[in-house]
Design a protein around this motif. Structure first.
Motif, PDB file in Angstrom:
ATOM      1  N   VAL A   1       1.115  -2.584  -1.389  1.00  0.00           N
ATOM      2  CA  VAL A   1       1.100  -3.659  -0.395  1.00  0.00           C
ATOM      3  C   VAL A   1       2.041  -3.280   0.731  1.00  0.00           C
ATOM      4  O   VAL A   1       2.900  -2.399   0.574  1.00  0.00           O
ATOM      5  CB  VAL A   1       1.526  -5.036  -0.986  1.00  0.00           C
ATOM      6  CG1 VAL A   1       0.552  -5.488  -2.060  1.00  0.00           C
ATOM      7  CG2 VAL A   1       2.952  -4.997  -1.514  1.00  0.00           C
TER       8      VAL A   1
ATOM      9  N   VAL B   1       5.938  -7.603   2.299  1.00  0.00           N
ATOM     10  CA  VAL B   1       6.074  -8.537   1.183  1.00  0.00           C
ATOM     11  C   VAL B   1       6.183  -9.967   1.669  1.00  0.00           C
ATOM     12  O   VAL B   1       5.532 -10.888   1.147  1.00  0.00           O
ATOM     13  CB  VAL B   1       7.289  -8.158   0.310  1.00  0.00           C
ATOM     14  CG1 VAL B   1       7.636  -9.281  -0.670  1.00  0.00           C
ATOM     15  CG2 VAL B   1       7.021  -6.855  -0.441  1.00  0.00           C
TER      16      VAL B   1
ATOM     17  N   LEU C   1       5.691  -8.300  -5.849  1.00  0.00           N
ATOM     18  CA  LEU C   1       5.273  -7.700  -4.584  1.00  0.00           C
ATOM     19  C   LEU C   1       6.205  -6.568  -4.169  1.00  0.00           C
ATOM     20  O   LEU C   1       5.750  -5.538  -3.640  1.00  0.00           O
ATOM     21  CB  LEU C   1       5.215  -8.763  -3.486  1.00  0.00           C
ATOM     22  CG  LEU C   1       4.045  -9.740  -3.568  1.00  0.00           C
ATOM     23  CD1 LEU C   1       4.247 -10.896  -2.598  1.00  0.00           C
ATOM     24  CD2 LEU C   1       2.721  -9.039  -3.266  1.00  0.00           C
TER      25      LEU C   1
ATOM     26  N   ARG D   1      -2.611 -11.366  -0.793  1.00  0.00           N
ATOM     27  CA  ARG D   1      -2.586 -10.021  -0.204  1.00  0.00           C
ATOM     28  C   ARG D   1      -3.867  -9.723   0.564  1.00  0.00           C
ATOM     29  O   ARG D   1      -3.902  -8.853   1.428  1.00  0.00           O
ATOM     30  CB  ARG D   1      -2.347  -8.968  -1.285  1.00  0.00           C
ATOM     31  CG  ARG D   1      -3.536  -8.684  -2.170  1.00  0.00           C
ATOM     32  CD  ARG D   1      -3.233  -7.664  -3.239  1.00  0.00           C
ATOM     33  NE  ARG D   1      -4.384  -7.533  -4.134  1.00  0.00           N
ATOM     34  CZ  ARG D   1      -4.330  -6.975  -5.339  1.00  0.00           C
ATOM     35  NH1 ARG D   1      -3.178  -6.500  -5.798  1.00  0.00           N
ATOM     36  NH2 ARG D   1      -5.414  -6.893  -6.089  1.00  0.00           N
TER      37      ARG D   1
ATOM     38  N   ILE E   1      -1.156 -13.636  -5.981  1.00  0.00           N
ATOM     39  CA  ILE E   1      -0.958 -12.375  -5.260  1.00  0.00           C
ATOM     40  C   ILE E   1      -2.296 -11.795  -4.811  1.00  0.00           C
ATOM     41  O   ILE E   1      -2.436 -11.323  -3.671  1.00  0.00           O
ATOM     42  CB  ILE E   1      -0.193 -11.372  -6.153  1.00  0.00           C
ATOM     43  CG1 ILE E   1       1.246 -11.834  -6.362  1.00  0.00           C
ATOM     44  CG2 ILE E   1      -0.224  -9.970  -5.539  1.00  0.00           C
ATOM     45  CD1 ILE E   1       2.017 -11.005  -7.380  1.00  0.00           C
TER      46      ILE E   1
END
Length: 313
Positions: free
Chosen positions: A60, A63, A51, A25, A21
């Motif tokens: 975030v 996704v 996410l 990201r 992740i």
């Protein structure tokens, strides 16, 4: 060395998935491998759930756009062969890390860098005889790495000196907070600090001075509030009118006396561990551990979201 754009993650458990992740990201391409077919099969679903929780806290955006940057592959070589950087996150045991490191070292490019998520085992203990050993070091995260940004960078004696500044900058670009441990020491910095607090907590409990719950409350509602945004030296610098030297003069003798009282630390005995376990299981049944871990992660998400809106100074 190239800019960190393509990443191989070896080990798809909680730490490895969290690392995936972190990289995805930040816009990096991630190839994730785990030796367990079961873990490979469920990795992306777990990542998407994390996410989605992060999205709910505004941490975030899209996704699916992030998840699409992560592919789960069926061999270690496929994960690492073209990677600029490899994050190894396998089981914390010297023989396991040594075997995986040999396989990674044989498969990477000459200019790739390999960071191990080792939480206390130095890289020299498992990379001495691996191919391209000068490309390896420890990059120890805090679990979960996608929510707690600290990363300890610890070189082996043979780590290429150009790697530390490169990886420190790369981690900062990813949104992590790297710190450099200048030479190998058991436990590195984070776990030595954590260990000092843990050993004192166990000793206080064993002496019958407080319950496990009240010791936890002391940290969660006392020390931990300040420590969530500043460290021990800044804390004491602000806790005396004249700053850190004033604090040292006032309270240094007290802390020295406390340290002297713990010069012969006792191991955590089976009986002691059993007593704490019973208290913890009364407070939190074993069947609820997974749900409580998810609660912890959501609390961390809320804290991270809050801190993003606050000035550092």
């Amino acid at each position: 060395m190239r800019r960190l754009e393509t990443v191989g993650v070896v080990g798809g458990g909680l730490v490895g998935s969290g690392w995936a992740i972190v990289f995805a990201r930040a816009g990096r391409t991630v190839r994730l491998f785990d030796a367990s077919a079961e873990i490979r099969a469920g990795a992306l679903a777990g990542i998407r759930r994390s996410l989605a929780d992060m999205q709910a806290f505004g941490l975030v955006g899209d996704v699916e756009a992030i998840a699409r940057r992560i592919s789960v592959v069926d061999s270690l070589a496929e994960a690492v062969a073209e990677a600029d950087y490899v994050q190894e996150s396998v089981f914390e045991r010297v023989d396991v890390k040594a075997a995986v490191s040999r396989e990674i070292g044989a498969a990477i490019r000459d200019d790739a860098v390999v960071g191990s998520s080792s939480s206390g085992i130095p890289a020299s203990a498992f990379t001495a005889d691996v191919p391209r050993r000068e490309r390896f070091l420890v990059a120890h995260p805090v679990n979960p790495p996608h929510l707690v940004p600290l990363v300890e960078l610890v070189p082996a004696p043979w780590t290429d000196g150009a790697i530390l500044p490169w990886l420190r900058q790369a981690m900062e670009e990813l949104g992590q907070v790297p710190v450099v441990v200048n030479r190998e020491i058991e436990g590195f910095v984070l776990n030595r600090l954590q260990g000092a607090l843990l050993n004192e907590a166990w000793a206080l409990y064993e002496a019958g001075l407080a319950s496990a719950a009240d010791i936890d409350r002391t940290v969660a509602h006392g020390l931990g509030l300040r420590w969530s945004f500043m460290g021990p030296f800044e804390t004491i610098d602000l806790n005396a009118p004249g700053g850190v030297d004033d604090y040292a003069r006032r309270l240094g003798p007290l802390y020295h006396a406390v340290a002297q009282a713990r010069r012969d630390p006792r191991p955590w005995s089976d009986d002691l561990v059993g007593r704490v376990t019973r208290e913890r299981r009364e407070a939190l049944p074993a069947a609820d551990l997974k749900a409580r871990s998810a609660w912890r992660d959501r609390r961390l998400m809320a804290l991270v979201a809050h801190r993003r809106g606050q000035p550092d100074r």
